[in-house]
Write a protein that holds these residues in place. Structure first.
Motif, PDB file in Angstrom:
ATOM      1  N   PRO A   1       1.056  -1.357  -0.117  1.00 28.69           N
ATOM      2  CA  PRO A   1      -0.552   0.162  -0.397  1.00 28.69           C
ATOM      3  C   PRO A   1       0.737   1.457  -0.083  1.00 28.69           C
ATOM      4  N   ASP A   2       2.304   1.242   0.327  1.00 23.58           N
ATOM      5  CA  ASP A   2       2.426   2.386   0.445  1.00 23.58           C
ATOM      6  C   ASP A   2       3.903   2.772  -0.903  1.00 23.58           C
ATOM      7  N   ILE A   3       3.787   1.266  -1.814  1.00 21.64           N
ATOM      8  CA  ILE A   3       5.078   2.047  -2.822  1.00 21.64           C
ATOM      9  C   ILE A   3       4.333   3.254  -4.147  1.00 21.64           C
ATOM     10  N   GLU A   4       5.245   3.481  -4.041  1.00 19.61           N
ATOM     11  CA  GLU A   4       4.862   4.648  -5.403  1.00 19.61           C
ATOM     12  C   GLU A   4       4.783   4.442  -6.369  1.00 19.61           C
ATOM     13  N   ILE A   5       4.026   4.844  -6.848  1.00 25.87           N
ATOM     14  CA  ILE A   5       3.182   4.235  -8.460  1.00 25.87           C
ATOM     15  C   ILE A   5       3.604   5.877  -9.100  1.00 25.87           C
ATOM     16  N   PHE A   6       4.317   5.627 -10.006  1.00 20.57           N
ATOM     17  CA  PHE A   6       4.676   7.105 -11.188  1.00 20.57           C
ATOM     18  C   PHE A   6       3.552   7.099 -12.252  1.00 20.57           C
ATOM     19  N   GLN A   7       4.079   8.255 -12.530  1.00 20.07           N
ATOM     20  CA  GLN A   7       3.206   8.568 -13.772  1.00 20.07           C
ATOM     21  C   GLN A   7       3.288   9.497 -14.654  1.00 20.07           C
ATOM     22  N   GLY A   8       3.275   8.568 -15.517  1.00 19.02           N
ATOM     23  CA  GLY A   8       3.934   8.918 -16.863  1.00 19.02           C
ATOM     24  C   GLY A   8       5.209   7.826 -17.045  1.00 19.02           C
ATOM     25  N   ARG A   9       4.720   6.634 -16.625  1.00 23.49           N
ATOM     26  CA  ARG A   9       6.011   5.931 -16.685  1.00 23.49           C
ATOM     27  C   ARG A   9       4.857   4.417 -17.543  1.00 23.49           C
ATOM     28  N   VAL A  10       5.940   3.921 -17.721  1.00 21.57           N
ATOM     29  CA  VAL A  10       5.726   2.354 -17.798  1.00 21.57           C
ATOM     30  C   VAL A  10       5.979   1.152 -17.377  1.00 21.57           C
ATOM     31  N   LEU A  11       4.699   0.611 -16.878  1.00 19.04           N
ATOM     32  CA  LEU A  11       4.834  -0.696 -15.460  1.00 19.04           C
ATOM     33  C   LEU A  11       5.094  -2.100 -16.323  1.00 19.04           C
ATOM     34  N   ARG A  12       5.770  -3.598 -16.738  1.00 17.35           N
ATOM     35  CA  ARG A  12       5.544  -3.934 -16.498  1.00 17.35           C
ATOM     36  C   ARG A  12       5.903  -5.203 -16.254  1.00 17.35           C
ATOM     37  N   PHE A  13       4.500  -6.292 -15.644  1.00 12.29           N
ATOM     38  CA  PHE A  13       4.439  -7.436 -15.384  1.00 12.29           C
ATOM     39  C   PHE A  13       5.419  -8.839 -16.040  1.00 12.29           C
ATOM     40  N   ALA A  14       6.192  -8.957 -16.072  1.00 14.54           N
ATOM     41  CA  ALA A  14       6.606 -10.090 -16.712  1.00 14.54           C
ATOM     42  C   ALA A  14       7.362 -11.655 -15.257  1.00 14.54           C
ATOM     43  N   ARG A  15       6.955 -12.583 -15.720  1.00  9.53           N
ATOM     44  CA  ARG A  15       7.632 -14.126 -15.237  1.00  9.53           C
ATOM     45  C   ARG A  15       7.775 -12.945 -13.361  1.00  9.53           C
ATOM     46  N   GLY A  16       6.359 -12.689 -12.693  1.00  6.13           N
ATOM     47  CA  GLY A  16       6.748 -12.933 -11.561  1.00  6.13           C
ATOM     48  C   GLY A  16       7.252 -11.485 -11.102  1.00  6.13           C
ATOM     49  N   ARG A  17       7.501 -10.779 -11.462  1.00  2.44           N
ATOM     50  CA  ARG A  17       8.074  -9.634 -11.097  1.00  2.44           C
ATOM     51  C   ARG A  17       7.566  -8.457 -11.990  1.00  2.44           C
ATOM     52  N   PHE A  18       8.090  -6.917 -11.515  1.00  4.33           N
ATOM     53  CA  PHE A  18       7.577  -6.139 -11.933  1.00  4.33           C
ATOM     54  C   PHE A  18       8.598  -5.200 -12.377  1.00  4.33           C
ATOM     55  N   GLN A  19       8.851  -4.588 -13.559  1.00  4.70           N
ATOM     56  CA  GLN A  19      10.014  -3.471 -13.782  1.00  4.70           C
ATOM     57  C   GLN A  19       8.995  -1.986 -14.314  1.00  4.70           C
ATOM     58  N   TRP A  20       9.653  -0.642 -14.400  1.00  3.43           N
ATOM     59  CA  TRP A  20       9.551   0.383 -14.300  1.00  3.43           C
ATOM     60  C   TRP A  20      10.198   0.433 -15.687  1.00  3.43           C
ATOM     61  N   PHE A  21       8.936   1.824 -17.008  1.00  5.22           N
ATOM     62  CA  PHE A  21      10.376   2.261 -17.520  1.00  5.22           C
ATOM     63  C   PHE A  21      10.418   3.154 -17.956  1.00  5.22           C
TER      64      PHE A  21
END
Length: 199
Positions: free
Chosen positions: A179-199
């Motif tokens: 609940p406390d993770i910062e979620i960025f605006q103007g970026r892309v979040l990819r979910f794959a293979r049980g992980r997530f990565q920001w671009f």
């Protein structure tokens, strides 16, 4: 074999309520000028990422929360990809977590109205239900059927709460942290293979 790219998630761009620190929940608040540019920027980033990986955006499914801020973000993003802006789906299950009676308030205002409840929420954010709203646990339950229907490479425009719930469900982020993770605006979040990565 699991695909290397599961799906992409973009949070809607900034609204005036974001800037003011107000709880939006499921209120239909429009993007501000910064948010419109963030939406286009996310589209440009996604375009570069898809090109680099040899993925044709025209072959992907695009789905958004039906709220105005997500739909406006999706249309800006699709324009940046060179796609018809309005050719996407909406899904009610992607709406933001509901804050009920607290929607429209800042946290300071919520604390003034219901100090004991705000204190209780700090102790157990994942399971706390605001008056007339829903918990992150409720949101995660709402998302589960949608997750079962997603397709590899889907492009999703949704909300910060949705992203946090998915980080727990798909990447195992503990409920004490999600609940406390910062979620960025103007970026892309990819979910794959049980992980997530920001671009």
């Amino acid at each position: 074999m699991e695909p290397p790219v599961d799906f992409f998630l973009i949070r809607h761009g900034e609204t005036d309520w974001n800037r003011q620190g107000r709880l939006q929940g499921q209120r239909d608040v429009p993007l501000n000028p910064i948010g419109l540019e963030q939406a286009s920027a996310a589209g440009r980033k996604l375009k570069k990422l898809l090109h680099k990986e040899g993925i044709d955006p025209a072959g992907l499914r695009f789905v958004a929360s039906p709220l105005r801020r997500t739909c406006d973000t999706m249309e800006r993003l699709r324009s940046a990809l060179g796609l018809p802006p309005a050719a996407y789906e909406t899904d009610d299950r992607l709406k933001e977590i509901g804050f009920g009676a607290w929607e429209g308030l800042t946290w300071s205002e919520a604390k003034a109205v219901a100090p004991a409840l705000v204190k209780e929420r700090k102790r157990a954010k994942w399971i706390f239900v605001p008056p007339g709203g829903e918990s992150y646990a409720d949101l995660a339950d709402r998302l589960m059927p949608w997750l079962g229907e997603r397709r590899p490479g889907d492009v999703v425009v949704a909300h910060g709460g949705v992203a946090r719930a998915l980080m727990h469900i798909l990447a195992g982020v503990p409920i004490t942290e999600a609940p406390d993770i910062e979620i960025f605006q103007g970026r892309v979040l990819r979910f794959a293979r049980g992980r997530f990565q920001w671009f």
